[in-house]
Design a protein around this motif. Structure first.
Motif, PDB file in Angstrom:
ATOM      1  N   LEU A  22      19.256  69.682  40.534  1.00 16.12           N
ATOM      2  CA  LEU A  22      18.900  68.748  41.612  1.00 16.12           C
ATOM      3  C   LEU A  22      17.828  67.767  41.150  1.00 16.12           C
ATOM      4  O   LEU A  22      17.898  66.569  41.462  1.00 16.12           O
ATOM      5  CB  LEU A  22      18.432  69.511  42.851  1.00 16.12           C
ATOM      6  N   LEU A  23      16.846  68.251  40.398  1.00 15.27           N
ATOM      7  CA  LEU A  23      15.806  67.357  39.863  1.00 15.27           C
ATOM      8  C   LEU A  23      16.403  66.347  38.887  1.00 15.27           C
ATOM      9  O   LEU A  23      16.039  65.169  38.904  1.00 15.27           O
ATOM     10  CB  LEU A  23      14.705  68.174  39.174  1.00 15.27           C
ATOM     11  N   GLN A  24      17.327  66.804  38.048  1.00 14.71           N
ATOM     12  CA  GLN A  24      17.976  65.893  37.107  1.00 14.71           C
ATOM     13  C   GLN A  24      18.775  64.826  37.850  1.00 14.71           C
ATOM     14  O   GLN A  24      18.758  63.655  37.466  1.00 14.71           O
ATOM     15  CB  GLN A  24      18.892  66.671  36.154  1.00 14.71           C
ATOM     16  N   ILE A  25      19.449  65.232  38.906  1.00 12.58           N
ATOM     17  CA  ILE A  25      20.227  64.283  39.699  1.00 12.58           C
ATOM     18  C   ILE A  25      19.301  63.275  40.366  1.00 12.58           C
ATOM     19  O   ILE A  25      19.580  62.072  40.383  1.00 12.58           O
ATOM     20  CB  ILE A  25      21.095  65.019  40.744  1.00 12.58           C
ATOM     21  N   GLU A  26      18.188  63.736  40.900  1.00 12.69           N
ATOM     22  CA  GLU A  26      17.225  62.832  41.540  1.00 12.69           C
ATOM     23  C   GLU A  26      16.676  61.823  40.530  1.00 12.69           C
ATOM     24  O   GLU A  26      16.549  60.632  40.839  1.00 12.69           O
ATOM     25  CB  GLU A  26      16.081  63.644  42.162  1.00 12.69           C
ATOM     26  N   GLU A  27      16.397  62.271  39.333  1.00 11.96           N
ATOM     27  CA  GLU A  27      15.907  61.382  38.282  1.00 11.96           C
ATOM     28  C   GLU A  27      16.967  60.332  37.933  1.00 11.96           C
ATOM     29  O   GLU A  27      16.667  59.160  37.777  1.00 11.96           O
ATOM     30  CB  GLU A  27      15.519  62.194  37.042  1.00 11.96           C
ATOM     31  N   LYS A  28      18.207  60.765  37.839  1.00 12.38           N
ATOM     32  CA  LYS A  28      19.308  59.841  37.542  1.00 12.38           C
ATOM     33  C   LYS A  28      19.449  58.808  38.663  1.00 12.38           C
ATOM     34  O   LYS A  28      19.693  57.623  38.400  1.00 12.38           O
ATOM     35  CB  LYS A  28      20.611  60.628  37.363  1.00 12.38           C
ATOM     36  N   MET A  29      19.291  59.262  39.904  1.00 11.09           N
ATOM     37  CA  MET A  29      19.377  58.332  41.032  1.00 11.09           C
ATOM     38  C   MET A  29      18.258  57.291  40.966  1.00 11.09           C
ATOM     39  O   MET A  29      18.496  56.113  41.248  1.00 11.09           O
ATOM     40  CB  MET A  29      19.328  59.118  42.356  1.00 11.09           C
ATOM     41  N   LYS A  30      17.058  57.687  40.563  1.00  7.30           N
ATOM     42  CA  LYS A  30      15.956  56.725  40.407  1.00  7.30           C
ATOM     43  C   LYS A  30      16.304  55.692  39.338  1.00  7.30           C
ATOM     44  O   LYS A  30      16.071  54.498  39.522  1.00  7.30           O
ATOM     45  CB  LYS A  30      14.664  57.457  40.010  1.00  7.30           C
ATOM     46  N   GLU A  31      16.848  56.182  38.224  1.00  7.17           N
ATOM     47  CA  GLU A  31      17.243  55.270  37.143  1.00  7.17           C
ATOM     48  C   GLU A  31      18.313  54.294  37.630  1.00  7.17           C
ATOM     49  O   GLU A  31      18.235  53.093  37.346  1.00  7.17           O
ATOM     50  CB  GLU A  31      17.772  56.065  35.947  1.00  7.17           C
ATOM     51  N   LEU A  32      19.290  54.797  38.357  1.00  5.86           N
ATOM     52  CA  LEU A  32      20.360  53.935  38.857  1.00  5.86           C
ATOM     53  C   LEU A  32      19.834  52.913  39.864  1.00  5.86           C
ATOM     54  O   LEU A  32      20.270  51.760  39.871  1.00  5.86           O
ATOM     55  CB  LEU A  32      21.473  54.776  39.488  1.00  5.86           C
ATOM     56  N   ARG A  33      18.868  53.328  40.711  1.00  7.25           N
ATOM     57  CA  ARG A  33      18.283  52.372  41.658  1.00  7.25           C
ATOM     58  C   ARG A  33      17.544  51.266  40.915  1.00  7.25           C
ATOM     59  O   ARG A  33      17.603  50.096  41.300  1.00  7.25           O
ATOM     60  CB  ARG A  33      17.345  53.086  42.642  1.00  7.25           C
TER      61      ARG A  33
END
Length: 122
Positions: free
Chosen positions: A92-103
């Protein structure tokens, strides 16, 4: 017990992919000892569960190596409840980090688009 074609139809996963997962050690089937005239491999309901877990895990970004690690521990009952939660929290933390990068990438693309739309024609 299902044959690979039935398993493929039920899960929507191509036969070649199921065979790849089997070669990778993610799933396994069994032959019927009493049948010696063919090499048919049969799969049980646990295999269907594993395939669905693999699909879901891939969809949220798990690698096949990560999926194998979890499946091995999960289905062999080697992970405690806390360890299972820790694995999922890490992802979940990795996914959240990826979402920040994508934003951040989305914001940069929007700025570029805005600049192109509002630049003066020569």
């Amino acid at each position: 017990m299902k044959l690979i074609s039935q398993l493929s139809k039920e899960t929507g996963i191509p036969i070649g992919t199921i065979r790849f997962y089997e070669k990778s050690g993610l799933i396994s089937g069994q032959t019927k000892k009493e049948v010696t005239t063919n090499n048919y491999v049969y799969y049980d309901e646990e295999t269907v569960e594993k395939l669905r877990f693999i699909q879901m895990s891939k969809a949220v970004g798990f690698t096949l190596a990560e999926i194998k690690e979890v499946i091995d521990a999960w289905y062999k009952k080697q992970l405690t409840k806390k360890a299972k939660i820790d694995v999922l929290n890490k992802k979940l933390l990795q996914i959240e980090e990826k979402m920040k990068e994508l934003r951040a990438v989305k914001k940069q693309i929007a700025i570029c688009k805005h600049n192109i739309e509002h630049e003066m024609e020569p």
